[in-house]
Design an enzyme around this catalytic site. Structure first.
Site, mmCIF file in Angstrom:
data_model
loop_
_atom_site.group_PDB
_atom_site.id
_atom_site.type_symbol
_atom_site.label_atom_id
_atom_site.label_comp_id
_atom_site.label_asym_id
_atom_site.label_seq_id
_atom_site.Cartn_x
_atom_site.Cartn_y
_atom_site.Cartn_z
ATOM 1 N N GLY A 238 28.239 -11.770 16.509
ATOM 2 C CA GLY A 238 27.660 -10.866 17.494
ATOM 3 C C GLY A 238 28.668 -9.935 18.151
ATOM 4 O O GLY A 238 28.291 -9.029 18.876
ATOM 5 N N CYS B 181 -3.369 -7.071 5.188
ATOM 6 C CA CYS B 181 -2.958 -5.907 4.387
ATOM 7 C C CYS B 181 -4.145 -5.456 3.542
ATOM 8 O O CYS B 181 -4.781 -6.268 2.863
ATOM 9 C CB CYS B 181 -1.777 -6.274 3.497
ATOM 10 S SG CYS B 181 -1.423 -5.024 2.239
ATOM 11 N N CYS C 242 -3.135 -6.209 -0.379
ATOM 12 C CA CYS C 242 -2.883 -7.546 -0.927
ATOM 13 C C CYS C 242 -3.449 -8.657 -0.061
ATOM 14 O O CYS C 242 -3.356 -9.829 -0.417
ATOM 15 C CB CYS C 242 -1.394 -7.767 -1.152
ATOM 16 S SG CYS C 242 -0.484 -8.126 0.363
ATOM 17 N N CYS D 146 1.104 -3.607 3.789
ATOM 18 C CA CYS D 146 2.421 -4.214 3.951
ATOM 19 C C CYS D 146 3.505 -3.143 4.036
ATOM 20 O O CYS D 146 3.525 -2.212 3.225
ATOM 21 C CB CYS D 146 2.761 -5.095 2.749
ATOM 22 S SG CYS D 146 1.857 -6.631 2.670
ATOM 23 N N CYS E 84 4.380 -6.892 -1.231
ATOM 24 C CA CYS E 84 2.988 -6.503 -1.466
ATOM 25 C C CYS E 84 2.696 -6.412 -2.974
ATOM 26 O O CYS E 84 1.696 -6.937 -3.463
ATOM 27 C CB CYS E 84 2.724 -5.160 -0.781
ATOM 28 S SG CYS E 84 0.986 -4.708 -0.676
#
Lengths: 363, 288
Positions: free
Chosen positions: B33, B242, B245, B267, B273
């Site tokens: 970080g 979605c 899909c 998606c 997808c």
């Protein structure tokens, strides 16, 4: 409702590049631009690209300008991206601008001075009226002086310094090698060598605006153009295997030394202070702007309270580079629809929440 | 002109530059970080378009890698295509669109839906590495904030957001606390993707070219999205599956179909997808 996800980005990119190539060439009935034409007849553009592209190579700068269709910022970017792949094989010795083969040298501080005022190729006193004859062709010549200019011309701030009125311009203690922004990231407080390197590569327009701001009201260093000189300076390196200096070529430079407000700590004689500007090629606007901004950034040294944008090193140095700023401003053209969708979703949720609250209140 | 055509080094960057980037990466991994300054080079694409991510990828890539490049979750967006084309040219690397097959994934704005596994490396392009920048424009001050771990300003921002709108209105670049020490910007991924960073099995590397910073999440690192007990962190949710899909619980793109408000949600992860559709999954929208 039939929907097929978009495909074919690669073909579109290649087609876009072909389209650029066709537009760049223009009408095939017209003769194609040669690099020599750009280098010699658009020389100020070449100079600017070399200065901001941080690479002295008029041929490559001309190529970059041709490739970029005359867009100086894009050309500087092309040159930078090439420069970064080059090996650093030596460090030149410090350039001696008092050994410059002078083509132009003026001072606003004295009417006449050793070496004289040399106007050289300057449009300063031209009338800015479009010259319609230039639409045609010609081969103008200029008269030559009977005698060459002085081989060595003292720099005006040094003349003032001889009388003790100028702050000295000495290397820092121990004369350390200057830092290199192209290898190490900028850190603060940034020493003057790093600041000057940043300003020398900086966007001319950005520097010009900042310099103007210090004159107009957002700054307080009354400057005198101590000297502006332009000409060729030899570049020398000392190869390890030789142990002595050899000249590897020369560069055209514009140097600007501003003589600025008087300072003197208590117990010291008051002196003029300096701002320094140096740029590849013939770039007086750039060199003078740089000198004014350099002086403004020395606020700490002279215990001046930084109150103006040009005195703020983080503000100036982080935003001066046009390759960085151009890239980041224009990255907004990239797709952002994931984040845009995130914002839309929040707006929809907030609207829905508000509708629910209103409905509750109504019931 | 006497400039002979030149060949670029494998991966474009010279070996000295790669070593410099790798050293910064090692430091970044050692201090999760923490933003490590590095000598970012000019790349042949503009700053702000992925130069930091590209320098990391260029420093790590080997002939044996399989590289995947996505932008907005999709392999076929113009910028992803362009960066993939670049590495195919300068490294001759095998490329793939399959998240599971990739060893190295460079991404902008998304983390793939397919869970990443050990041994994979995700390289994120970072426009602004400094999470505090919008609150404190000065780099010198931001460095002090991180050194002292004084993140009150960020909590105040979240608090003000709750006080004014009743919610935390940060939708992307949602700040996280890494390993209990440094507040980090996860770059403009939607906060939907934040949970994917928590104890991720894959190594995540963040490159900011213009700002000259590199930071990292080593595998299995604690990554906590900042929040309050009474206003806990919540990722975005999409109410409908979605349209192509039928996937639920995924990030979605909104596709406008005409100018009368017809739209569909699909998606954002194009590989995820396509894979589901290949398996025969369908959504509510008929396909052609």
């Amino acid at each position: 409702m039939a929907y097929v996800p978009v495909k074919g980005g690669e073909a579109a990119i290649l087609n876009a590049l072909d389209l650029v190539a066709e537009e760049r060439r223009g009408d095939p009935a017209d003769p194609e631009l040669t690099l020599a034409q750009i280098r010699t007849q658009q020389a100020r553009a070449v100079d600017r690209v070399m200065a901001e592209g941080s690479l002295y190579d008029p041929d490559l700068a001309a190529l970059a300008l041709k490739q970029a269709q005359g867009d100086a910022t894009e050309a500087a970017f092309l040159l930078r991206a090439y420069r970064t792949t080059l090996e650093q094989f030596a460090r030149a010795r410090p350039l001696e601008t008092d050994r410059m083969a002078i083509r132009r040298r003026i001072s606003a501080c004295y009417k006449d001075l050793p070496g004289g005022q040399v106007l050289g190729p300057s449009v300063d006193y031209s009338h800015r009226m479009l010259d319609f004859d230039l639409a045609g062709e010609g081969a103008p010549t200029a008269p030559r002086a009977e005698a060459p200019v002085a081989a060595q011309m003292p720099r005006v701030p040094d003349l003032v310094g001889n009388e003790g009125f100028m702050e000295p311009s000495e290397p820092p203690a121990g004369d350390p090698a200057p830092g290199d922004l192209t290898r190490d990231p900028l850190a603060f407080p940034a020493p003057r060598d790093i600041r000057l390197q940043n300003l020398a590569r900086a966007d001319e327009g950005f520097l010009l605006g900042l310099a103007y701001s210090t004159q107009r009201g957002f700054g307080s260093n009354h400057p005198y153009a101590g000297e502006i000189r332009m000409g060729e300076v030899p570049v020398e390196v000392v190869p390890e295997e030789l142990g002595f200096a050899i000249e590897i070529g020369e560069v055209t430079l514009t140097e600007s030394q501003m003589i600025t407000s008087v300072k003197g700590a208590s117990g010291e004689n008051p002196k003029f202070t300096r701002g320094y500007g140096l740029a590849f090629g013939h770039c007086e606007r750039k060199a003078m702007s740089m000198a004014l901004v350099d002086r403004a950034l020395r606020a700490d040294e002279f215990a001046e309270e930084p109150r103006y944008p040009a005195q703020d090193a983080e503000f100036v140095l982080y935003h001066s580079d046009n390759v960085e700023s151009s890239g980041f401003v224009q990255h907004l053209k990239l797709p952002h629809y994931v984040d845009f969708q995130a914002e839309l979703r929040m707006l929809r949720e907030m609207r829905a929440a508000r509708r629910a609250t209103e409905q509750e209140a109504a019931e | 002109m006497t400039h002979a055509p030149r060949r670029y080094n494998f991966g474009y960057l010279d070996e000295g530059t790669k070593r410099m980037v790798r050293r910064a990466l090692l430091k970044a991994v050692a201090i999760p970080g923490y933003q490590v300054p590095f000598g970012s080079r000019e790349m042949p694409i503009p700053y702000g378009w992925g130069t930091g991510g590209m320098q990391i990828t260029a420093s790590l890539i080997t002939p044996g890698d399989r590289l995947k490049v996505i932008d907005q979750g999709a392999d076929d967006t113009t910028n992803a295509v362009n960066i993939r084309r670049f590495f195919a040219k300068v490294a001759g690397t095998a490329t793939t669109e399959a998240t599971a097959e990739a060893t190295l994934i460079q991404t902008r704005h998304r983390i793939p839906e397919t869970p990443l596994r050990e041994g994979q490396t995700l390289v994120l392009q970072v426009p602004q590495p400094e999470p505090m920048r919008r609150l404190e424009p000065r780099e010198t001050e931001c460095r002090k904030i991180h050194a002292w771990g004084e993140y009150g300003l960020m909590h105040l921002r979240l608090y003000e957001s709750v006080a004014q709108t009743g919610r935390i209105t940060i939708n992307h670049s949602y700040p996280v606390l890494v390993n209990g020490r440094y507040v980090m910007s996860p770059t403009p991924i939607p906060r939907f993707d934040n949970p994917k960073m928590e104890f991720s099995a894959a190594l995540m590397l963040f490159g900011a070219g213009r700002e000259r910073r590199i930071y990292a999440l080593p595998p299995y690192t604690s990554v906590k999205s900042l929040d309050f007990e009474d206003h806990p962190f919540t990722p975005q949710q999409f109410p409908d599956p979605c349209a192509l899909c039928g996937a639920r619980g995924v990030y979605q793109d909104e596709i406008l179909l005409d100018d009368t408000g017809a739209k569909m949600f699909v998606c954002s992860d194009s590989d995820f997808c396509a894979r589901r559709r290949a398996e025969g999954q369908t959504g509510p929208a008929p396909q052609t």
